[in-house]
Design a protein around this motif. Structure first.
Motif, PDB file in Angstrom:
ATOM      1  N   GLU A  72      -3.894   1.972  -2.524  1.00  0.00           N
ATOM      2  CA  GLU A  72      -2.870   1.480  -3.453  1.00  0.00           C
ATOM      3  C   GLU A  72      -2.453   2.598  -4.412  1.00  0.00           C
ATOM      4  N   SER A 128       0.842  -1.196   0.000  1.00  0.00           N
ATOM      5  CA  SER A 128       0.000   0.000   0.000  1.00  0.00           C
ATOM      6  C   SER A 128       0.880   1.250   0.000  1.00  0.00           C
ATOM      7  N   THR A 184      -2.657   9.188  -7.301  1.00  0.00           N
ATOM      8  CA  THR A 184      -3.274   8.561  -6.130  1.00  0.00           C
ATOM      9  C   THR A 184      -3.944   9.650  -5.295  1.00  0.00           C
ATOM     10  N   GLU A 214      -4.765   4.636  -7.067  1.00  0.00           N
ATOM     11  CA  GLU A 214      -6.168   4.469  -6.672  1.00  0.00           C
ATOM     12  C   GLU A 214      -6.779   5.811  -6.257  1.00  0.00           C
TER      13      GLU A 214
END
Length: 255
Positions: free
Chosen positions: A27, A2, A200, A30
């Motif tokens: 992640e 992660s 992200t 994401e």
């Protein structure tokens, strides 16, 4: 691995327990949207994640580097200030109220921290900042001051400033709540573009249609707990929990 992880986090303000044993991991690439009613703990979770608030208990790590862990009594213990300084460079944060320096020009708002804090080459940072301003639709605004800009423009400057630090992950705390509907659209368009570039992101938002369309995962919080989490089509379009259904019913007419 992660990119970001927060585990078993609890946080109280006096007698009020705001976060109850919350765990979230994100992640690389994401986009996670956090939704829920006011007072559900969403912003406190973000403030704990970005170390603006200290956790009472729980663990926090970025890219596998531990920012906080539990001691033998189950209390959060933070890493050394030099370690935390390094870890803080992994993320950027965009606030509701822009938080720009009013006495700095737009360009200086962008370049100050990369040059002074990250000690990066000034001409490279300026070039990057100007490219970001073009990307944000703010070309020609570098010598303006925040008060000369609309709310939507100020928020785009704030996003550009966060990106200028080259973060691995960006946190947004209700980035459109201080804006009217027309300006909200400007900001959501920018965030949508970042999502397409696989930035992200963790976004606390009241914009349900946006969360449904842009997020890879949606977390619904209420009363300091994660009530439901999953794909947007599951949580927003077809929620399982009664509490989620009640919350989303208010947005149904807009969706």
């Amino acid at each position: 691995m992660s990119l970001f992880e927060i585990k078993n986090v609890s946080k109280s303000f006096g007698d009020l327990k705001v976060l109850n044993d919350i765990s979230v991991s994100v992640e690389e690439g994401e986009v996670v949207a956090i939704i829920g009613p006011s007072g559900s703990g969403k912003s406190t979770l973000l403030r704990c994640a970005t170390m603006l608030e200290t956790m009472d208990s729980g663990e926090l790590s970025y890219l596998g580097e531990v920012a906080a862990h539990n001691d033998t009594e189950g209390k959060s213990v933070y890493a050394s200030s030099s370690e935390l300084r390094k870890i803080k460079s992994y993320f950027g944060l965009v606030f509701q109220q822009f938080n720009l320096f009013p006495h700095y020009s737009v360009l200086k708002n962008l370049i100050d921290a990369p040059i002074c804090v990250q000690k990066r080459n000034a001409s490279e940072v300026k070039k990057e900042a100007k490219e970001l301003l073009v990307k944000m639709g703010l070309e020609g605004k570098e010598n303006y001051y925040p008060q000369q800009l609309s709310g939507g423009q100020q928020q785009r400057v704030a996003i550009a400033r966060a990106l200028c630090m080259n973060p691995d992950i960006l946190f947004f705390d209700e980035p459109t709540s201080a804006l009217d509907p027309e300006l909200t659209g400007e900001i959501l368009k920018v965030i949508r573009q970042l999502a397409q570039e696989h930035m992200t992101m963790v976004i606390v938002t009241h914009e349900m249609a946006f969360a449904r369309d842009v997020a890879d995962r949606v977390i619904f919080m209420d009363g300091g707990y994660i009530v439901e989490e999953g794909k947007p089509e599951d949580v927003i379009t077809n929620p399982k929990e009664e509490r989620t259904k009640r919350f989303l019913a208010r947005f149904a007419e807009n969706g």
